[in-house]
Motif scaffolding. Structure first.
Motif, PDB file in Angstrom:
ATOM      1  N   LYS A 174       0.844  -1.202   0.000  1.00 25.13           N
ATOM      2  CA  LYS A 174       0.000   0.000   0.000  1.00 25.13           C
ATOM      3  C   LYS A 174       0.874   1.245   0.000  1.00 25.13           C
ATOM      4  CE  LYS A 174      -3.963  -1.868   2.461  1.00 25.13           C
ATOM      5  NZ  LYS A 174      -4.827  -1.726   3.633  1.00 25.13           N
ATOM      6  N   VAL A 179      -1.464   2.886  -4.604  1.00 21.94           N
ATOM      7  CA  VAL A 179      -2.166   1.667  -4.196  1.00 21.94           C
ATOM      8  C   VAL A 179      -2.837   1.913  -2.852  1.00 21.94           C
ATOM      9  CG1 VAL A 179      -1.882  -0.754  -3.556  1.00 21.94           C
ATOM     10  CG2 VAL A 179      -0.561   0.197  -5.448  1.00 21.94           C
ATOM     11  N   THR A 180      -4.152   1.629  -2.776  1.00 28.00           N
ATOM     12  CA  THR A 180      -4.872   1.799  -1.510  1.00 28.00           C
ATOM     13  C   THR A 180      -5.290   0.469  -0.891  1.00 28.00           C
ATOM     14  OG1 THR A 180      -6.975   2.041  -2.679  1.00 28.00           O
ATOM     15  CG2 THR A 180      -5.768   4.066  -2.150  1.00 28.00           C
ATOM     16  N   HIS A 181      -5.377  -0.596  -1.714  1.00 25.74           N
ATOM     17  CA  HIS A 181      -5.818  -1.892  -1.200  1.00 25.74           C
ATOM     18  C   HIS A 181      -5.357  -2.984  -2.149  1.00 25.74           C
ATOM     19  CE1 HIS A 181      -8.343  -4.521   1.214  1.00 25.74           C
ATOM     20  NE2 HIS A 181      -8.881  -5.005   0.114  1.00 25.74           N
ATOM     21  N   ILE A 182      -5.013  -4.149  -1.598  1.00 18.67           N
ATOM     22  CA  ILE A 182      -4.619  -5.312  -2.391  1.00 18.67           C
ATOM     23  C   ILE A 182      -5.398  -6.506  -1.864  1.00 18.67           C
ATOM     24  CG2 ILE A 182      -2.713  -6.797  -3.109  1.00 18.67           C
ATOM     25  CD1 ILE A 182      -0.843  -4.426  -2.293  1.00 18.67           C
ATOM     26  N   ARG A 183      -6.023  -7.262  -2.769  1.00 22.05           N
ATOM     27  CA  ARG A 183      -6.811  -8.404  -2.326  1.00 22.05           C
ATOM     28  C   ARG A 183      -6.708  -9.545  -3.322  1.00 22.05           C
ATOM     29  NH1 ARG A 183     -12.993  -8.776  -0.190  1.00 22.05           N
ATOM     30  NH2 ARG A 183     -13.035 -11.029  -0.119  1.00 22.05           N
ATOM     31  N   VAL A 228      -6.070  -5.000  -7.352  1.00 22.91           N
ATOM     32  CA  VAL A 228      -5.344  -3.873  -6.757  1.00 22.91           C
ATOM     33  C   VAL A 228      -6.201  -2.630  -6.915  1.00 22.91           C
ATOM     34  CG1 VAL A 228      -3.247  -2.495  -6.855  1.00 22.91           C
ATOM     35  CG2 VAL A 228      -3.137  -4.927  -7.392  1.00 22.91           C
ATOM     36  N   TRP A 229      -6.490  -1.964  -5.791  1.00 19.51           N
ATOM     37  CA  TRP A 229      -7.258  -0.724  -5.800  1.00 19.51           C
ATOM     38  C   TRP A 229      -6.270   0.422  -5.902  1.00 19.51           C
ATOM     39  CZ3 TRP A 229      -9.180  -5.150  -4.275  1.00 19.51           C
ATOM     40  CH2 TRP A 229     -10.552  -5.362  -4.294  1.00 19.51           C
ATOM     41  N   GLU A 233     -11.166   6.038  -7.721  1.00 17.83           N
ATOM     42  CA  GLU A 233     -10.617   4.750  -7.310  1.00 17.83           C
ATOM     43  C   GLU A 233     -10.917   3.718  -8.389  1.00 17.83           C
ATOM     44  OE1 GLU A 233      -9.919   2.736  -3.144  1.00 17.83           O
ATOM     45  OE2 GLU A 233     -12.038   2.781  -3.651  1.00 17.83           O
ATOM     46  N   VAL A 260     -10.156  -0.381  -9.753  1.00 19.80           N
ATOM     47  CA  VAL A 260      -9.726  -1.727  -9.400  1.00 19.80           C
ATOM     48  C   VAL A 260      -9.165  -2.380 -10.664  1.00 19.80           C
ATOM     49  CG1 VAL A 260     -10.393  -3.955  -8.457  1.00 19.80           C
ATOM     50  CG2 VAL A 260     -11.550  -1.877  -7.676  1.00 19.80           C
TER      51      VAL A 260
END
Length: 86
Positions: free
Chosen positions: A6, A43-47, A59-60, A68, A70
């Motif tokens: 992040k 990058v704000t979020h990885i899932r 990847v957000w 934002e 994805v």
């Protein structure tokens, strides 16, 4: 590719398919219209879809325009380390 975390600044590129309204019989080949998409931001979020052996990773990204997005991690072509807070 390096480890993604992040806060990293990333650049992602891919092609987005769009409807093809024209018909061409030249060569009678299937044609797909696509336009390039380029996204840059932090990058704000990885899932991933599985915690142990993910088959896809989302990847957000927060763009500089405040949107934002994805994306699939495979589309990332460049990544820079996050700035160190002082």
């Amino acid at each position: 590719m390096r480890t993604l975390v992040k806060g990293m600044r990333v650049r992602a590129e891919w092609f987005e398919a769009r409807p093809f309204d024209g018909v061409s019989l030249a060569g009678v080949q299937l044609k797909v219209a696509a336009k390039p998409k380029i996204v840059e931001g932090a990058v704000t979020h990885i899932r991933g879809n599985d915690p142990v052996a993910p088959t896809s990773v989302g990847v957000w990204i927060m763009t500089d325009a405040g949107e934002e997005v994805v994306i699939d991690a495979r589309h990332i072509v460049d990544a820079e380390a996050p700035d160190d807070p002082e």
